[in-house]
Design an enzyme around this catalytic site. Structure first.
Site, mmCIF file in Angstrom:
data_model
loop_
_atom_site.group_PDB
_atom_site.id
_atom_site.type_symbol
_atom_site.label_atom_id
_atom_site.label_comp_id
_atom_site.label_asym_id
_atom_site.label_seq_id
_atom_site.Cartn_x
_atom_site.Cartn_y
_atom_site.Cartn_z
ATOM 1 N N HIS A 227 -0.695 22.136 34.564
ATOM 2 C CA HIS A 227 0.351 21.130 34.341
ATOM 3 C C HIS A 227 1.690 21.495 34.985
ATOM 4 O O HIS A 227 2.710 20.924 34.640
ATOM 5 C CB HIS A 227 0.596 20.940 32.839
ATOM 6 C CG HIS A 227 -0.450 20.148 32.131
ATOM 7 N ND1 HIS A 227 -1.705 20.633 31.858
ATOM 8 C CD2 HIS A 227 -0.431 18.898 31.619
ATOM 9 C CE1 HIS A 227 -2.406 19.717 31.205
ATOM 10 N NE2 HIS A 227 -1.657 18.653 31.047
ATOM 11 N N GLU B 240 -7.230 7.956 36.674
ATOM 12 C CA GLU B 240 -6.287 8.056 37.789
ATOM 13 C C GLU B 240 -6.887 7.599 39.116
ATOM 14 O O GLU B 240 -6.248 6.869 39.881
ATOM 15 C CB GLU B 240 -5.756 9.478 37.929
ATOM 16 C CG GLU B 240 -4.678 9.857 36.916
ATOM 17 C CD GLU B 240 -5.219 10.282 35.560
ATOM 18 O OE1 GLU B 240 -6.458 10.297 35.392
ATOM 19 O OE2 GLU B 240 -4.417 10.596 34.663
HETATM 20 C C1 LIG Z 1 -6.216 13.456 34.228
HETATM 21 C C2 LIG Z 1 -5.204 13.492 33.136
HETATM 22 N N1 LIG Z 1 -4.459 12.396 32.911
HETATM 23 C C3 LIG Z 1 -3.541 12.393 31.935
HETATM 24 C C4 LIG Z 1 -3.349 13.496 31.150
HETATM 25 C C5 LIG Z 1 -2.316 13.485 30.032
HETATM 26 N N2 LIG Z 1 -2.994 13.407 28.747
HETATM 27 C C6 LIG Z 1 -3.303 14.514 28.086
HETATM 28 S S1 LIG Z 1 -4.187 14.206 26.740
HETATM 29 C C7 LIG Z 1 -4.162 12.545 26.989
HETATM 30 C C8 LIG Z 1 -4.853 11.649 26.023
HETATM 31 C C9 LIG Z 1 -6.301 11.978 25.882
HETATM 32 O O1 LIG Z 1 -6.847 11.340 24.766
HETATM 33 P P1 LIG Z 1 -8.315 11.631 24.258
HETATM 34 O O2 LIG Z 1 -9.224 11.862 25.412
HETATM 35 O O3 LIG Z 1 -8.677 10.551 23.321
HETATM 36 O O4 LIG Z 1 -8.214 13.020 23.498
HETATM 37 P P2 LIG Z 1 -7.349 13.366 22.214
HETATM 38 O O5 LIG Z 1 -6.018 13.810 22.724
HETATM 39 O O6 LIG Z 1 -7.290 12.181 21.340
HETATM 40 O O7 LIG Z 1 -8.051 14.536 21.589
HETATM 41 C C10 LIG Z 1 -3.445 12.259 28.144
HETATM 42 C C11 LIG Z 1 -3.172 10.929 28.655
HETATM 43 C C12 LIG Z 1 -4.130 14.641 31.443
HETATM 44 N N3 LIG Z 1 -3.988 15.780 30.765
HETATM 45 N N4 LIG Z 1 -5.060 14.599 32.419
#
Ligand SMILES: Cc1ncc(C[n+]2csc(CCOP(=O)(O)OP(=O)(O)O)c2C)c(N)n1
Ligand SMILES: [Mg+2]
Lengths: 329, 368
Positions: free
Chosen positions: A129, A60
């Site tokens: 959130h 971000e």
């Molecule tokens: C700073 C932030 N940006 C966006 C999100 C929304 N979000 C939650 S999980 C996620 C994907 C994360 O993927 P990864 O790090 O690969 O973990 P996984 O879910 O695969 O375990 C996103 C975009 C968030 N929670 N925090």
């Protein structure tokens, strides 16, 4: 007029502005291939291609800054935050770069860009959130803030925000995306609502509920409820929090002499604090009662269903505040 | 383990297997000799428990007993067990929002964890946090965190405390493959290296961050994203508990002995949607891909095959274990159901640790 959802209204605004001006592009997490986490950008990748509808890494602070840099060099970026909760991570670029660039450069570099996404609580998403982020954005001079509460406002105001030459934060409501409402047919010409104009969503004589964003819908619900008790509520939707339509605020107070500010966020230095200040400074003599505020409880948002319900502003609290300023309780 | 060696090993293996998750090992008894029968059965029991627990959560979500976001770890159980099982009670664990199985692995009771998912007073976080915010400070499970990447500097801070107090504990920090794109991760890696903090950063590479394949948002493989800081980097097959546990047990000892921070990519795969509100497959990955992974790389199946082949577990024993953990999962749901919702007064508790004698802390004008 056709009825469309808030989501479709935003989608139309994006498509029309990208069509009109090829310096406009959209970037953010999941905006392209996934059609947006809330499907707001549905179909835009197909229509405008990967150069103008761009999936970003989860960075971000980085992509907000990239947007600022692109705007500094003449493009008109729309930076989507999956939700404004995650934009807290990007606030340095928003406040230290975006909001101050024009001023620091002595007017050499303006930033025609939009930061958009949902603000506020949805359902049981818990503390990190479920935050109304308006105050953080409105506090810094140099950035504008728009908070549409209906499909028509979403469309007209997003188009104006994209055309504005300053950075605009455009805050949507996660629970509004499926809301339906009348929006002028694109065939009938360009539908743009200028920034800085509040709208009386319901005329009334007895008490004013002043509000913004998603809470407009709650205010309308309360107005309907109180109508049955012969209380005539006026609902003023600010629509834009900066520029702030002070004239409209003063006009409704002069008319009803009683006001309640309703907002989703926390009370301390919330939006209502500013509105109450403005009213007491400029319309004190018109008041028949102190102005009250209805806000989220002054706590982080809890997860448990029952506690979340208690924490959020609801119809009963707004009714109670109206009754108090009317001395009906 | 010197950096180059491990990295090289991982790469060679990848080449040899031609498969990211090291299928070449299937059916081999290699590595089993390190563990006794009881331990091996324990591995099976734990992973089955995590699976059954989350299946129950899935059911409860479908009927509205659990709300909000709920991210399942199904398919990734060996990573939780493999990185937490070899730890001592005093070691710290911290993770993101996909946190249920790590919590169980660190010793939190299934009932209170389920109650947290249900938003009940008997939940580990008193119903205030929910699925994404499981905390158990007594077990040194330092939370589930909702902002991608935010837990990484916190882990560095835990490493700092350990070092400050001259203890030989370690901190294990889980993060997703997509979290390496956050600046916070890189800042924390650098500080960890500069101050030689006893932290093991585990990137659970399940190939996707929500609906985005990792190659679309990272120009180099995930293991390389930890390079450049002076932190040794490694890769393990996170679908094989034998390989993962053995690797981690050795690594933890090295860190206790002063080897400093480590970066480990655990290759894994998520069998369910990103959260309960997201589809399992769609434009971002095909149904076939998911089915194939489930068939070939389910950590429970991988272990079962290995144990059956080595005649270290029988079908009956497996069924008995499964029956036992199904009961534990059922009881967790019962515990959650029986736990009351938090009382109204709880709205204002736990905002501040100290309610000062002077001044007002809460400005909403509401009665409390
Ligand atoms: C700073 C932030 N940006 C966006 C999100 C929304 N979000 C939650 S999980 C996620 C994907 C994360 O993927 P990864 O790090 O690969 O973990 P996984 O879910 O695969 O375990 C996103 C975009 C968030 N929670 N925090
Ligand atoms: Mg991932």
């Amino acid at each position: 007029m056709p009825e469309i959802t808030y989501r479709e209204a935003l989608n139309q605004a994006l498509a029309e502005e990208m069509e009109r001006d090829d310096s406009v592009f959209l970037l953010g997490e999941e905006v392209a291939e996934y059609d947006g986490a809330y499907k707001v950008s549905k179909g835009l990748l197909d229509q405008f291609g990967p150069q103008r509808v761009v999936d970003t890494p989860i960075s971000e602070l980085g992509f907000a800054g990239l947007g600022v840099g692109a705007a500094m060099t003449g493009l008109r970026p729309i930076v989507e935050f999956m939700t404004f909760n995650f934009s807290i991570l990007a606030l340095d670029q928003v406040i230290n770069s975006a909001a101050k660039m024009y001023y620091m450069s002595g007017g050499q570099i303006s930033l025609p860009m939009v930061f958009r996404g949902p603000t506020g609580a949805a359902l049981q998403l818990s503390a990190q959130h479920s935050q109304a982020c308006e105050t953080w954005y409105v506090h810094a001079p140099g950035i504008k803030l728009v908070t549409p509460g209906t499909p028509a406002d979403a469309k007209g105001l997003l188009k104006a925000s994209i055309r504005d030459d300053d950075p605009v934060a455009f805050m949507e409501g996660e629970l509004l995306y499926n809301l339906k409402g009348e929006v002028p047919d694109p065939e009938d010409g360009d539908f743009v609502i200028p920034l800085g104009k509040a709208e009386v969503k319901r005329e009334g004589a007895d008490v004013s509920i002043i509000t913004h964003g998603k809470m407009v819908n709650l205010a309308m619900q309360v107005a309907g409820k109180l109508e049955k008790e012969d209380v005539d509520v006026e609902v003023l939707d600010l629509r834009t929090l900066r520029p702030l339509d002070v004239e409209a605020i003063l006009a409704t107070v002069r008319k009803t002499n009683r006001a309640v500010y309703l907002e989703e966020g926390w009370p301390y230095v919330g939006i209502g604090s500013q509105i109450v200040t403005t009213i007491q400074e400029e319309a004190f003599d018109y008041l028949d009662a102190p102005v009250l505020r209805v806000t989220q409880a002054d706590v982080p948002m809890p997860y448990a269903k029952n506690l979340e319900k208690l924490a959020k502003p609801d119809a009963d609290r707004v009714v109670a505040a109206c009754n108090r300023v009317l001395y009906r309780d | 383990m010197p950096e180059t060696e491990t990295k090289k090993k991982a790469k060679d293996e990848e080449k040899a297997n031609g498969d990211a998750n090291g299928q070449g090992k299937e059916g081999s008894g290699e590595g089993l000799e390190r563990f006794d029968r009881e331990q091996l059965h324990h591995f099976m029991r734990e992973m089955l428990l995590y699976r059954r627990f989350e299946e129950k959560a899935e059911e409860a979500y479908a009927i509205g007993k659990i709300g909000g976001f709920c991210h399942l770890h199904i398919g990734q159980e060996a990573v939780a067990l493999g990185f937490i099982g070899p730890l001592r009670d005093e070691d710290y664990v911290i993770t993101a929002y996909r946190d249920h199985t790590q919590a169980l692995a660190k010793g939190l009771e299934p009932g209170p964890v389920m109650a947290e998912l249900f938003g009940r007073d008997g939940g580990v976080s008193r119903g205030k946090g929910g699925s994404m915010h499981i905390f158990g400070v007594e077990q040194r499970f330092m939370g589930g965190h909702g902002i991608v990447g935010a837990q990484v500097p916190l882990a560095a801070g835990m490493g700092w405390s350990i070092k400050y107090r001259e203890e030989d504990h370690v901190c294990v920090c889980f993060l997703g493959d997509a979290a390496v794109n956050q600046g916070a991760f890189h800042e924390a890696m650098n500080m960890s290296a500069v101050w030689e903090l006893p932290v093991i950063y585990v990137v659970e590479n399940n190939e996707y961050g929500m609906g985005t394949a990792i190659e679309r948002v990272s120009a180099v493989p995930i293991v390389e994203r930890g390079e450049g800081y002076g932190v040794p980097t490694h890769t393990v097959n996170g679908q094989d508990i034998i390989e993962t546990w053995s690797f981690v047990e050795d690594l933890v000892q090295e860190v206790r002995d002063g080897a400093g921070p480590q970066y480990v990519e655990a290759r894994t795969y998520r069998f369910k949607g990103h959260s309960m509100s997201d589809p399992v497959s769609g434009t971002y990955r095909s149904k076939d891909e998911v089915e194939e992974k489930k068939e070939k790389e389910d950590p429970i199946t991988v272990l079962r095959e290995r144990l059956f082949e080595a005649e270290l577990m029988s079908q009956d024993e497996l069924e008995a274990l499964d029956e036992e953990v199904r009961k534990v999962a059922d009881e967790a749901v019962e515990f959650a159901e029986d736990s009351p919702f938090p009382s109204d007064e709880e709205l204002y508790t736990h905002v501040y640790a100290e309610l000062n004698e002077h001044g007002r802390l809460f400005l909403d004008g509401r009665d409390r």
